[in-house]
Motif scaffolding. Structure first.
Motif, PDB file in Angstrom:
ATOM      1  N   PHE A  26       0.856  -1.181   0.000  1.00  0.00           N
ATOM      2  CA  PHE A  26       0.000   0.000   0.000  1.00  0.00           C
ATOM      3  C   PHE A  26       0.893   1.233   0.000  1.00  0.00           C
ATOM      4  O   PHE A  26       1.788   1.356   0.848  1.00  0.00           O
ATOM      5  CB  PHE A  26      -0.890   0.017   1.241  1.00  0.00           C
ATOM      6  N   THR A  27       0.646   2.133  -0.942  1.00  0.00           N
ATOM      7  CA  THR A  27       1.440   3.352  -1.067  1.00  0.00           C
ATOM      8  C   THR A  27       0.520   4.543  -1.327  1.00  0.00           C
ATOM      9  O   THR A  27      -0.683   4.379  -1.519  1.00  0.00           O
ATOM     10  CB  THR A  27       2.446   3.255  -2.231  1.00  0.00           C
ATOM     11  N   SER A  28       1.119   5.723  -1.362  1.00  0.00           N
ATOM     12  CA  SER A  28       0.410   6.940  -1.729  1.00  0.00           C
ATOM     13  C   SER A  28       1.382   7.861  -2.441  1.00  0.00           C
ATOM     14  O   SER A  28       2.566   7.907  -2.087  1.00  0.00           O
ATOM     15  CB  SER A  28      -0.157   7.623  -0.490  1.00  0.00           C
ATOM     16  N   ILE A  29       0.907   8.594  -3.402  1.00  0.00           N
ATOM     17  CA  ILE A  29       1.761   9.473  -4.196  1.00  0.00           C
ATOM     18  C   ILE A  29       2.411  10.551  -3.329  1.00  0.00           C
ATOM     19  O   ILE A  29       3.521  10.993  -3.606  1.00  0.00           O
ATOM     20  CB  ILE A  29       0.971  10.095  -5.377  1.00  0.00           C
ATOM     21  N   GLY A  30       1.771  10.980  -2.266  1.00  0.00           N
ATOM     22  CA  GLY A  30       2.304  12.039  -1.418  1.00  0.00           C
ATOM     23  C   GLY A  30       3.321  11.578  -0.391  1.00  0.00           C
ATOM     24  O   GLY A  30       3.852  12.389   0.363  1.00  0.00           O
ATOM     25  N   VAL A  63      -7.820  -0.343   2.246  1.00  0.00           N
ATOM     26  CA  VAL A  63      -7.110   0.246   3.376  1.00  0.00           C
ATOM     27  C   VAL A  63      -7.808  -0.120   4.682  1.00  0.00           C
ATOM     28  O   VAL A  63      -7.170  -0.513   5.660  1.00  0.00           O
ATOM     29  CB  VAL A  63      -7.000   1.783   3.220  1.00  0.00           C
ATOM     30  N   GLU A  64      -9.122  -0.033   4.694  1.00  0.00           N
ATOM     31  CA  GLU A  64      -9.890  -0.357   5.901  1.00  0.00           C
ATOM     32  C   GLU A  64      -9.806  -1.840   6.232  1.00  0.00           C
ATOM     33  O   GLU A  64      -9.566  -2.223   7.367  1.00  0.00           O
ATOM     34  CB  GLU A  64     -11.344   0.057   5.700  1.00  0.00           C
ATOM     35  N   ARG A  65     -10.001  -2.697   5.239  1.00  0.00           N
ATOM     36  CA  ARG A  65      -9.991  -4.143   5.492  1.00  0.00           C
ATOM     37  C   ARG A  65      -8.628  -4.648   5.953  1.00  0.00           C
ATOM     38  O   ARG A  65      -8.536  -5.534   6.789  1.00  0.00           O
ATOM     39  CB  ARG A  65     -10.447  -4.905   4.247  1.00  0.00           C
ATOM     40  N   HIS A  70      -0.074   3.012   8.368  1.00  0.00           N
ATOM     41  CA  HIS A  70       1.087   3.774   7.931  1.00  0.00           C
ATOM     42  C   HIS A  70       1.463   3.322   6.518  1.00  0.00           C
ATOM     43  O   HIS A  70       1.066   2.246   6.082  1.00  0.00           O
ATOM     44  CB  HIS A  70       2.267   3.574   8.889  1.00  0.00           C
ATOM     45  N   LEU A  71       2.187   4.174   5.855  1.00  0.00           N
ATOM     46  CA  LEU A  71       2.596   3.872   4.484  1.00  0.00           C
ATOM     47  C   LEU A  71       4.110   3.975   4.373  1.00  0.00           C
ATOM     48  O   LEU A  71       4.714   4.807   5.036  1.00  0.00           O
ATOM     49  CB  LEU A  71       1.942   4.843   3.502  1.00  0.00           C
ATOM     50  N   PRO A  72       4.716   3.172   3.540  1.00  0.00           N
ATOM     51  CA  PRO A  72       4.099   2.043   2.856  1.00  0.00           C
ATOM     52  C   PRO A  72       3.807   0.901   3.838  1.00  0.00           C
ATOM     53  O   PRO A  72       4.497   0.759   4.839  1.00  0.00           O
ATOM     54  CB  PRO A  72       5.149   1.624   1.836  1.00  0.00           C
ATOM     55  N   SER A  73       2.786   0.136   3.542  1.00  0.00           N
ATOM     56  CA  SER A  73       2.437  -1.056   4.329  1.00  0.00           C
ATOM     57  C   SER A  73       2.548  -2.268   3.422  1.00  0.00           C
ATOM     58  O   SER A  73       2.096  -2.236   2.274  1.00  0.00           O
ATOM     59  CB  SER A  73       1.017  -0.964   4.873  1.00  0.00           C
ATOM     60  N   LEU A  74       3.146  -3.324   3.959  1.00  0.00           N
ATOM     61  CA  LEU A  74       3.399  -4.528   3.173  1.00  0.00           C
ATOM     62  C   LEU A  74       2.688  -5.726   3.791  1.00  0.00           C
ATOM     63  O   LEU A  74       2.669  -5.882   5.012  1.00  0.00           O
ATOM     64  CB  LEU A  74       4.902  -4.823   3.120  1.00  0.00           C
ATOM     65  N   PHE A  75       2.143  -6.573   2.905  1.00  0.00           N
ATOM     66  CA  PHE A  75       1.447  -7.791   3.313  1.00  0.00           C
ATOM     67  C   PHE A  75       1.870  -8.910   2.370  1.00  0.00           C
ATOM     68  O   PHE A  75       2.224  -8.661   1.217  1.00  0.00           O
ATOM     69  CB  PHE A  75      -0.069  -7.599   3.237  1.00  0.00           C
ATOM     70  N   LEU A  76       1.780 -10.138   2.847  1.00  0.00           N
ATOM     71  CA  LEU A  76       2.202 -11.280   2.050  1.00  0.00           C
ATOM     72  C   LEU A  76       1.029 -12.215   1.780  1.00  0.00           C
ATOM     73  O   LEU A  76       0.291 -12.571   2.696  1.00  0.00           O
ATOM     74  CB  LEU A  76       3.309 -12.031   2.787  1.00  0.00           C
ATOM     75  N   GLN A  87       6.649  -6.203   9.007  1.00  0.00           N
ATOM     76  CA  GLN A  87       7.254  -5.051   9.658  1.00  0.00           C
ATOM     77  C   GLN A  87       8.751  -5.149   9.430  1.00  0.00           C
ATOM     78  O   GLN A  87       9.440  -5.869  10.139  1.00  0.00           O
ATOM     79  CB  GLN A  87       6.934  -5.046  11.159  1.00  0.00           C
ATOM     80  N   SER A  88       9.228  -4.462   8.410  1.00  0.00           N
ATOM     81  CA  SER A  88      10.626  -4.562   8.042  1.00  0.00           C
ATOM     82  C   SER A  88      11.083  -3.282   7.374  1.00  0.00           C
ATOM     83  O   SER A  88      10.296  -2.607   6.705  1.00  0.00           O
ATOM     84  CB  SER A  88      10.829  -5.742   7.074  1.00  0.00           C
ATOM     85  N   ALA A  89      12.353  -2.974   7.543  1.00  0.00           N
ATOM     86  CA  ALA A  89      12.942  -1.899   6.755  1.00  0.00           C
ATOM     87  C   ALA A  89      12.926  -2.331   5.299  1.00  0.00           C
ATOM     88  O   ALA A  89      12.947  -3.523   4.993  1.00  0.00           O
ATOM     89  CB  ALA A  89      14.372  -1.644   7.232  1.00  0.00           C
ATOM     90  N   LEU A  90      12.883  -1.375   4.421  1.00  0.00           N
ATOM     91  CA  LEU A  90      12.818  -1.689   2.993  1.00  0.00           C
ATOM     92  C   LEU A  90      14.217  -1.902   2.428  1.00  0.00           C
ATOM     93  O   LEU A  90      14.649  -1.240   1.489  1.00  0.00           O
ATOM     94  CB  LEU A  90      12.088  -0.577   2.242  1.00  0.00           C
TER      95      LEU A  90
END
Length: 111
Positions: A26-30, A63-65, A70-76, A87-90
C-alpha cells in the motif's frame, strides 16, 4: 519482477486467483517513502513472484480491510492465503528474511 496495480474492485479476485507469492504494498503518491519503495522494490531480489501495488488514497475499502495505519504497508499472500503484515525496513536482506519468516506462519483467509 512483474508488478500489478490492484484496486478495491479487483484485488480480492486477483489475490485469490494468483498462484505463487505476492507482496502486497500500500502506497500513496504524497509519501516520500512510498515513492522510494515504488522505485527500488522492483529491482530487489526478493523471494516473491510479483509485487502488487495499491494506491491507498484511491482504495479506501482495501485500506480499511487490511487495517493500514502507515505507508508504505506490506502484506504477504501466497496461493490465495494471507500470511499477514510485514514489519521490516525496505532493505533487500532484511525484507527477504521477513518474507521467509512470514511464510513459516500459519496462513489465514484474506481480510
Amino acid at each position: 519482477m512483474p508488478s500489478l496495480e490492484l484496486t478495491d474492485f479487483d484485488a480480492d479476485r486477483q489475490l485469490l486467483e494468483l498462484s505463487g507469492t505476492s507482496l502486497l504494498i500500500f502506497t500513496s503518491i504524497g509519501c516520500a517513502s512510498c515513492r522510494w519503495a515504488r522505485r527500488e522494490l522492483p529491482g530487489m531480489r526478493l523471494p516473491v513472484d510479483r509485487l502488487c501495488w495499491v494506491d491507498a488514497g484511491n482504495n479506501g475499502g482495501l485500506v480499511e480491510r487490511y487495517e493500514v495505519f502507515h505507508l508504505p504497508s506490506l502484506f504477504l499472500v501466497r496461493d490465495g492465503q494471507f500470511f499477514g503484515s510485514l514489519q521490516s525496513a525496505l532493505q533487500e536482506s532484511g525484507l527477504s528474511a521477513m518474507l521467509q519468516q512470514a511464510l513459516a506462519r500459519e496462513s489465514e483467509e484474506l481480510p
